[in-house]
Design a protein around this motif. Structure first.
Motif, PDB file in Angstrom:
ATOM      1  N   ARG A  56       0.843  -1.207   0.000  1.00  0.00           N
ATOM      2  CA  ARG A  56       0.000   0.000   0.000  1.00  0.00           C
ATOM      3  C   ARG A  56       0.872   1.248   0.000  1.00  0.00           C
ATOM      4  O   ARG A  56       0.650   2.201   0.731  1.00  0.00           O
ATOM      5  CB  ARG A  56      -0.968  -0.024   1.188  1.00  0.00           C
ATOM      6  N   ALA A 111      -1.277  10.800   7.059  1.00  0.00           N
ATOM      7  CA  ALA A 111      -2.366  10.236   7.865  1.00  0.00           C
ATOM      8  C   ALA A 111      -2.137   8.778   8.206  1.00  0.00           C
ATOM      9  O   ALA A 111      -2.561   8.313   9.280  1.00  0.00           O
ATOM     10  CB  ALA A 111      -3.684  10.390   7.113  1.00  0.00           C
ATOM     11  N   ARG A 112      -1.441   8.057   7.348  1.00  0.00           N
ATOM     12  CA  ARG A 112      -1.434   6.598   7.462  1.00  0.00           C
ATOM     13  C   ARG A 112      -0.068   5.985   7.686  1.00  0.00           C
ATOM     14  O   ARG A 112       0.042   4.858   8.207  1.00  0.00           O
ATOM     15  CB  ARG A 112      -2.058   6.023   6.175  1.00  0.00           C
ATOM     16  N   ASP A 137      -2.312  11.308   2.338  1.00  0.00           N
ATOM     17  CA  ASP A 137      -2.463   9.923   2.765  1.00  0.00           C
ATOM     18  C   ASP A 137      -1.240   9.442   3.537  1.00  0.00           C
ATOM     19  O   ASP A 137      -1.373   8.752   4.562  1.00  0.00           O
ATOM     20  CB  ASP A 137      -2.686   9.021   1.558  1.00  0.00           C
TER      21      ASP A 137
END
Length: 279
Positions: free
Chosen positions: A187, A242-243, A239
């Motif tokens: 990811r 945040a991740r 993203d």
């Protein structure tokens, strides 16, 4: 004769290595990721770390694997690493890291390791810990595992443009495809896909607890000049923060003015200068 020895470091010195890596989290990110994943045991690592300094205090590092990366290398450390490495056959495909150390090493190693295919002496190293001040592109998303066949041609095109050689040359692209698949499964690969075509892509090629380092940023030639890159990068930054990690970082060629404008619009600030020597 070296007054301060250079030696290969092992797992017993991992805490000392990690302290040095933490002192330069953006420039040392690639080395930090490898140490976190594989440690320093020779039978697990995909490279080796040389240390400069006394037995009681390691002062600088030099990672030697597919790439050579010095970390916190002072002029005496550069001299010592060069003396150690100059007697070895070159096995790395590039030297990359903070410009002063990389160019210092290259000045000393070029006679035995050269010639270089390309030397890029000025690559701004940039970072941000906040979301971009512009709206992110909602169409930019993580690439799905079933979309690797769409992403791979874009990845090959980006690599060929950026590095100047094709990743298909050595083994028909099998190892490079595995790397692309790893990023997708982890990811860490982003894209904007329009009618089955990747028009923007980027990857978090390096991830540590301190930073996510973006590489492989690419816009399809037919889509260049339309202003899609800044919003797309804003989506990646959003993203990743945040991740994945508390900061996002990257380095860029100084002559790539369009990319530098994109990164400035996304709020990246200078945190140093890289250099790369390509073979």
């Amino acid at each position: 004769m070296l007054t301060v020895p250079v030696r290969q470091l092992g797992e017993a010195e991992r805490s000392a290595v990690e302290r040095i890596l933490d002192r330069d989290p953006f420039a040392a990110a690639q080395v930090a990721e490898r140490v976190a994943a594989r440690g320093l045991s020779w039978w697990r690592a995909d490279g080796r770390i040389l240390g400069y300094g006394s037995r009681r205090q390691v002062e600088a590092l030099c990672w030697l694997g597919g790439h050579l990366t010095p970390v916190l290398a002072s002029p005496p450390a550069i001299d010592a690493f060069a003396e150690q490495l100059g007697g070895e056959e070159r096995t790395c495909s590039s030297l990359v890291g903070r410009a002063d150390a990389v160019l210092g090493l290259w000045d000393r190693l070029s006679s035995s390791w050269g010639p270089a295919r390309d030397v890029r002496p000025n690559q701004p190293l940039l970072a941000t810990e906040t979301e971009a001040p512009i709206a992110p592109d909602p169409a930019v998303r993580l690439v799905r595992t079933g979309e690797v066949d769409l992403l791979f041609p874009a990845a090959v095109a980006m690599y060929s443009e950026e590095v100047g050689t094709s990743p298909l040359a050595d083994d028909g692209g099998r190892s490079y495809r595995r790397r692309v698949m790893e990023l997708v499964r982890g990811r860490r690969a982003y894209a904007r896909i329009v009618d089955g075509e990747v028009v923007f892509k980027a990857e978090l090629a390096v991830v540590t607890r301190r930073t996510a380092q973006v590489q492989g940023v690419w816009v399809a030639p037919a889509w260049r000049g339309r202003g899609i890159a800044a919003a797309a990068m804003a989506a990646v930054v959003r993203d990743a923060l945040a991740r994945v990690a508390p900061t996002v970082s990257l380095y860029v060629n100084d002559f790539n003015a369009p990319a530098r404008r994109v990164y400035a619009r996304c709020g990246f600030r200078p945190v140093g200068t890289f250099a790369t020597v390509l073979f």
